[in-house]
Design a protein around this motif. Structure first.
Motif, PDB file in Angstrom:
ATOM      1  N   LYS A  22     -45.707  26.557  -2.016  1.00  0.00           N
ATOM      2  CA  LYS A  22     -46.313  26.115  -0.756  1.00  0.00           C
ATOM      3  C   LYS A  22     -45.293  25.373   0.104  1.00  0.00           C
ATOM      4  O   LYS A  22     -45.220  25.584   1.321  1.00  0.00           O
ATOM      5  N   LEU A  23     -44.519  24.494  -0.516  1.00  0.00           N
ATOM      6  CA  LEU A  23     -43.508  23.746   0.236  1.00  0.00           C
ATOM      7  C   LEU A  23     -42.436  24.675   0.796  1.00  0.00           C
ATOM      8  O   LEU A  23     -41.998  24.509   1.936  1.00  0.00           O
ATOM      9  N   THR A  24     -42.024  25.653   0.006  1.00  0.00           N
ATOM     10  CA  THR A  24     -41.030  26.615   0.478  1.00  0.00           C
ATOM     11  C   THR A  24     -41.566  27.377   1.686  1.00  0.00           C
ATOM     12  O   THR A  24     -40.855  27.572   2.681  1.00  0.00           O
ATOM     13  N   SER A  25     -42.818  27.779   1.619  1.00  0.00           N
ATOM     14  CA  SER A  25     -43.442  28.491   2.738  1.00  0.00           C
ATOM     15  C   SER A  25     -43.502  27.601   3.978  1.00  0.00           C
ATOM     16  O   SER A  25     -43.197  28.046   5.092  1.00  0.00           O
ATOM     17  N   LEU A  26     -43.882  26.353   3.807  1.00  0.00           N
ATOM     18  CA  LEU A  26     -43.925  25.418   4.933  1.00  0.00           C
ATOM     19  C   LEU A  26     -42.533  25.185   5.525  1.00  0.00           C
ATOM     20  O   LEU A  26     -42.373  25.130   6.751  1.00  0.00           O
ATOM     21  N   GLU A  27     -41.522  25.074   4.666  1.00  0.00           N
ATOM     22  CA  GLU A  27     -40.157  24.873   5.157  1.00  0.00           C
ATOM     23  C   GLU A  27     -39.685  26.066   5.985  1.00  0.00           C
ATOM     24  O   GLU A  27     -39.061  25.904   7.028  1.00  0.00           O
ATOM     25  N   ARG A  28     -40.002  27.272   5.507  1.00  0.00           N
ATOM     26  CA  ARG A  28     -39.620  28.477   6.262  1.00  0.00           C
ATOM     27  C   ARG A  28     -40.312  28.506   7.615  1.00  0.00           C
ATOM     28  O   ARG A  28     -39.705  28.838   8.638  1.00  0.00           O
ATOM     29  N   GLY A  29     -41.596  28.162   7.620  1.00  0.00           N
ATOM     30  CA  GLY A  29     -42.337  28.129   8.890  1.00  0.00           C
ATOM     31  C   GLY A  29     -41.773  27.097   9.836  1.00  0.00           C
ATOM     32  O   GLY A  29     -41.642  27.350  11.042  1.00  0.00           O
ATOM     33  N   LEU A  30     -41.410  25.949   9.311  1.00  0.00           N
ATOM     34  CA  LEU A  30     -40.832  24.890  10.135  1.00  0.00           C
ATOM     35  C   LEU A  30     -39.481  25.317  10.704  1.00  0.00           C
ATOM     36  O   LEU A  30     -39.212  25.103  11.894  1.00  0.00           O
TER      37      LEU A  30
END
Length: 79
Positions: free
Chosen positions: A56-64
């Motif tokens: 989830k954090l990796t996905s959020l970082e990519r989106g950011l």
């Protein structure tokens, strides 16, 4: 508690003390096994939950990062 051997023991008293000591050791062994099982299950559950959280954090970082790039590009277009 471990039962000390009787001072003037009869064979029956020695046998009784031996059985009580064996029962005590068995109780402790069973407790240790249960604690070990709990800790192993806890470790597996925690690893899984941390892996899910990491995804989830990796996905959020990519989106950011994507959003930051869009904002930066939009800012360059305004100049």
């Amino acid at each position: 508690d471990l039962v000390p051997p009787p001072k003037m023991s009869t064979p029956q008293a020695a046998i009784q003390a031996d059985w009580e000591n064996r029962e005590f050791v068995e109780t402790i062994s069973t407790g240790i096994k249960r604690i070990t099982e709990f800790l192993n299950n806890f470790e597996m559950s925690t690893r899984y939950r941390l892996a899910v959280l990491n995804e989830k954090l990796t996905s959020l970082e990519r989106g950011l990062e994507f959003m930051e790039a869009k904002v930066q590009k939009a800012g360059e277009g305004m100049n």
